[in-house]
Design a protein around this motif. Sequence first.
Motif, short mmCIF file in Angstrom:
data_model
loop_
_atom_site.label_atom_id
_atom_site.label_comp_id
_atom_site.label_asym_id
_atom_site.label_seq_id
_atom_site.Cartn_x
_atom_site.Cartn_y
_atom_site.Cartn_z
N GLU A 276 0.84 -1.39 -0.03
CA GLU A 276 0.04 0.10 0.01
C GLU A 276 0.73 1.34 -0.07
O GLU A 276 0.44 2.40 -0.24
CB GLU A 276 -0.89 -0.05 1.17
CG GLU A 276 -2.01 -1.02 1.13
CD GLU A 276 -3.19 -0.91 2.22
OE1 GLU A 276 -3.67 0.14 2.35
OE2 GLU A 276 -3.36 -1.74 2.88
N SER A 277 2.10 0.95 0.25
CA SER A 277 2.87 2.34 0.41
C SER A 277 3.42 2.80 -1.29
O SER A 277 3.69 3.83 -1.64
CB SER A 277 4.52 1.79 0.83
OG SER A 277 4.18 1.98 2.47
N ILE A 278 3.45 1.62 -2.09
CA ILE A 278 3.94 1.76 -3.38
C ILE A 278 2.54 2.40 -4.21
O ILE A 278 1.74 2.28 -4.01
CB ILE A 278 4.29 0.42 -4.18
CG1 ILE A 278 5.34 -0.33 -3.41
CG2 ILE A 278 4.35 0.72 -5.66
CD1 ILE A 278 5.92 -1.58 -3.87
N GLY A 279 3.05 3.47 -4.93
CA GLY A 279 2.22 4.16 -5.85
C GLY A 279 1.51 5.55 -5.19
O GLY A 279 0.74 6.24 -5.53
N ALA B 123 3.40 11.46 -2.69
CA ALA B 123 3.72 12.09 -1.72
C ALA B 123 3.37 13.75 -1.92
O ALA B 123 3.70 14.57 -1.00
CB ALA B 123 5.20 12.18 -1.48
N SER B 124 3.00 14.14 -3.12
CA SER B 124 2.59 15.57 -3.15
C SER B 124 1.39 16.10 -2.22
O SER B 124 1.04 17.21 -2.20
CB SER B 124 2.29 15.80 -4.75
OG SER B 124 1.30 15.07 -5.25
N GLU B 125 1.03 15.06 -1.42
CA GLU B 125 -0.03 15.38 -0.62
C GLU B 125 0.52 16.26 0.58
O GLU B 125 -0.31 17.29 1.09
CB GLU B 125 -0.49 14.07 0.03
CG GLU B 125 -1.68 14.40 1.10
CD GLU B 125 -1.85 13.14 1.97
OE1 GLU B 125 -2.64 13.40 2.95
OE2 GLU B 125 -1.66 12.05 1.37
N PHE C 44 5.54 5.87 -0.21
CA PHE C 44 5.11 6.75 1.23
C PHE C 44 6.43 6.79 1.78
O PHE C 44 7.32 6.05 2.04
CB PHE C 44 4.15 6.22 1.92
CG PHE C 44 3.69 6.96 3.13
CD1 PHE C 44 2.38 7.46 3.07
CD2 PHE C 44 4.43 7.03 4.49
CE1 PHE C 44 1.93 8.45 4.11
CE2 PHE C 44 3.99 7.97 5.43
CZ PHE C 44 2.83 8.56 5.25
N PRO C 45 6.96 8.14 2.17
CA PRO C 45 8.42 8.36 2.90
C PRO C 45 8.29 7.52 4.15
O PRO C 45 7.49 7.21 4.83
CB PRO C 45 8.61 9.69 3.22
CG PRO C 45 6.92 10.24 3.31
CD PRO C 45 6.07 9.08 2.34
N ASN D 220 14.52 1.42 -1.19
CA ASN D 220 14.22 1.18 0.30
C ASN D 220 13.97 2.57 0.87
O ASN D 220 12.88 2.85 1.50
CB ASN D 220 15.28 0.57 1.19
CG ASN D 220 15.09 -1.06 1.28
OD1 ASN D 220 14.16 -1.34 0.98
ND2 ASN D 220 16.08 -1.74 1.47
N ASN D 221 14.88 3.56 0.60
CA ASN D 221 14.62 5.00 0.87
C ASN D 221 14.72 5.86 -0.17
O ASN D 221 14.83 6.91 -0.05
CB ASN D 221 15.80 5.35 2.03
CG ASN D 221 15.89 4.51 3.07
OD1 ASN D 221 14.94 4.44 3.78
ND2 ASN D 221 17.06 4.06 3.52
#
Length: 828
Positions: free
Chosen positions: A499-502, A505-507, A526-527, A581-582
């Motif tokens: 769920e982090s992929i895609g 982050a411009s939120e 997601f960072p 990873n980061n």
Amino acid sequence: MSSVQWVRAAVCAVAVIAAAGAAAAQEFRATVKGQVVDTSQAALPGATVTVQNTETNEVATATTNEEGNFTVPFLRPGLYTMTVDLTGFQKYTRSDMRLSTGETANINVQLGVGLTESVNVVSETPLLDTSRADRGTVIDSARIAELPLQSRSPMALAVLVAGVNYNAQAVYLRPFDNGALADWSMNGGQNRNNEFLLDGAPNNANQGGNNIAYVPPAEAVQEMKVQTNSYDAQYGRTAGGVVNMTLKSGTNSFHGVGYDFMRRKALASNSFLLNAQSRPKTDQYIDQYGGSVDGPIWKNKTFFLFTGEKYREGTPAPLFSTVPTQAMKAGDFSNLRDAQGNLITIYDPATGRDVNGVWTRDPFPGNIIPANRINATAQQIAKYYPDPNGVTAGVASWQQNLHWAEHFNRDLFWNWVGKVDHNFSPNDRAYFRWGENERNEMGNRGSAIRTGPAQDGQLPLWRANRALVGDWVHVFGAGTVLNLRGSYTYFLEWGQSSESIGYDASEFWPSSLVSQLPSQRIGGLFPRIEIEQFEELSRGTSPNRNRNYSFQPNLSMTRGAHNIRSGLDMRWTNVYNENYNNAGGIVRFTRQFTRSTINSTAALEGNAFASFLLGAPNEGWVDNVVDRHYKWFYVAPWIQDDWRVNNKLSLNLGFRWDFNGGVEESDNQLNYIFDPSITNPVSGRVGQPVMGGLTFAGVDGAPTRPYRYDKNNYQARVGAAFQINDKTVMRGGYGKYFLNPTSQGFSNGFAIATPIITSNDGNRNPTYLLNNPWPSGIQSPPGNSLGSQTFLGRGPSFLNPDFVTPNVHQFSLGVQRELPWRMMFEAT
């Protein structure tokens, strides 16, 4: 001589050997050999030896030579009947002869004169090995079916063999634990550097080391032979032993089986610890169910096998995490206390000043951060923390306040394999095998956050394998048999929080920044947010793939008392590494900016979540790593002569020559050496000569491989078996073996981390950069563009260009003694 020339020389050498009449690769099938004599012990040439599989009617034949010797190779493990015919002599029949994986059965036959009489022998598996010095143990299908198996993985039974040690936790003997399943050392050899074969084909993966690749369902396995000493030149690339697994084949009769191995709470006893605490059993489940069917497609000609199974496991893993309270999210720390009820004071970094040489801050009035000081990005990210749902005794009320007591780690695994055998004629037969499996581990790793892109866990951890083999055997006659085998092995390992992929982050970060993040190559990420004493958010992803190919031409010849085999072992290993990873950024927060002084260690000062609300990280970076494709080419010609000197003495003489091609990256993204003789271009800037700099593979005349061919990997093998009497055999041998090098080299310059500048004055005042942590943009790896200035002033890494492939010497001496009641004693 160049590297290419050396490889060509090796191939030419094998061609010369083949032309002279010999070749064969890592063989899983059995061989029957021996001598046919009359009652006066005179050799009988021209006798026809027929070996027939009683389950498929597959027939292999040989004719005895001038010395009466014969060899029938490439017999798949199973039950056989052997007959020997010669005009004017009695017919000899040996029934119920069981041949196992890699076995060389030495059957000497004496024929009496007679036109109609025949000799029938009911065979028993010989206890003594009178023809070879190899040491090993066959674990047959009965043991695989009947002995307890951890998650039905046949590899778990390797510990039954003397000299074999398993060095990982027993829980990781499951068929999808590819790394831990390779944690074997044999006879004191190096751990995780053994050779794994499946139907004679290489079954290794490179995942930072030598892993096993495809593990078939136990129901599909005919036998597994663990060779702890293999004084045979056909085997290489091992520091200890060889695990040779053979799959079943179909027969002329249909067979089917269905099964379900299960574990349930009601069937399990309670643990000692839970009983001691008067607590009930925990819930749990395991199901491993499947079936197998085999039989004829075309009787006596074509046979099939299909085995498939699924595995599901649920293991209780209660989680207790620390998340901010509603009051904390609003900046209210007025009730932030330790377990003893002492107030923890939050200090305002904006009030810092020099007091007698010490940078000192004032506390926030009422221990509350004003609403206008709370960072907008922090507010957006804080939404991904769920509210607390409980308290934990013995700790502060704001700690371990998110409970997920019913959490289960779940594993889903499926595995299937299919095989087709076809007999074109008595002189031609072939088989094709295809196996696949996939494991999905679903589990939050220490995080009780149940939903959303901020979850931290294996969601899922994928492991997938694909294993294909094609094999063809052709009998030329006169004791000459050709075998060709090719294989393809695929291995994938990919851990992620899906769920982090895609995630966009411009939120909460500027689009101009987000568009530069390396994670955009996978649609965003997601960072990673790490706040000291609080639950971490999100998880990176690093897919790694292996695609490995092999080709092995095989030829076996019987000449006089010699069974000569030789061959060529060719492998091409490809490893594809991606690292995200980061790649979406990692931002860390500590108490650093909310303590009274810079170097304060007082437990009742500052809070990392308060630093987060202020938008004041203490460190962070974005990793930008170039995707890499590593590849190795390996070729090894070898020759083996098994010489039956007389009825008491057999010699095994072999020679192998390994050519390990050094690791190569498809785009030359590897460092070569640090050259101390060059003048670094930085000299002009510092006003004095600076010597030395890093060089790169494939640049300015440097080779594309960071270390040279080790051309001296010669390996002599010698073994002897001496039959002292009918009940006693002495065996001994020596062999040199070279390991399988798996290093992927170094790539300084092809990865770069863009850091956050968290303070411009030695951590007195934060830069408050959470809104836009990298205002100057994300750096791109320079690759080799900086030349010798790469990693200047840092610690560059590189391989030794004169790297020598490690090797081991194996030797053994022992005796076998047959005892009554079909028992055998061996001391080695």
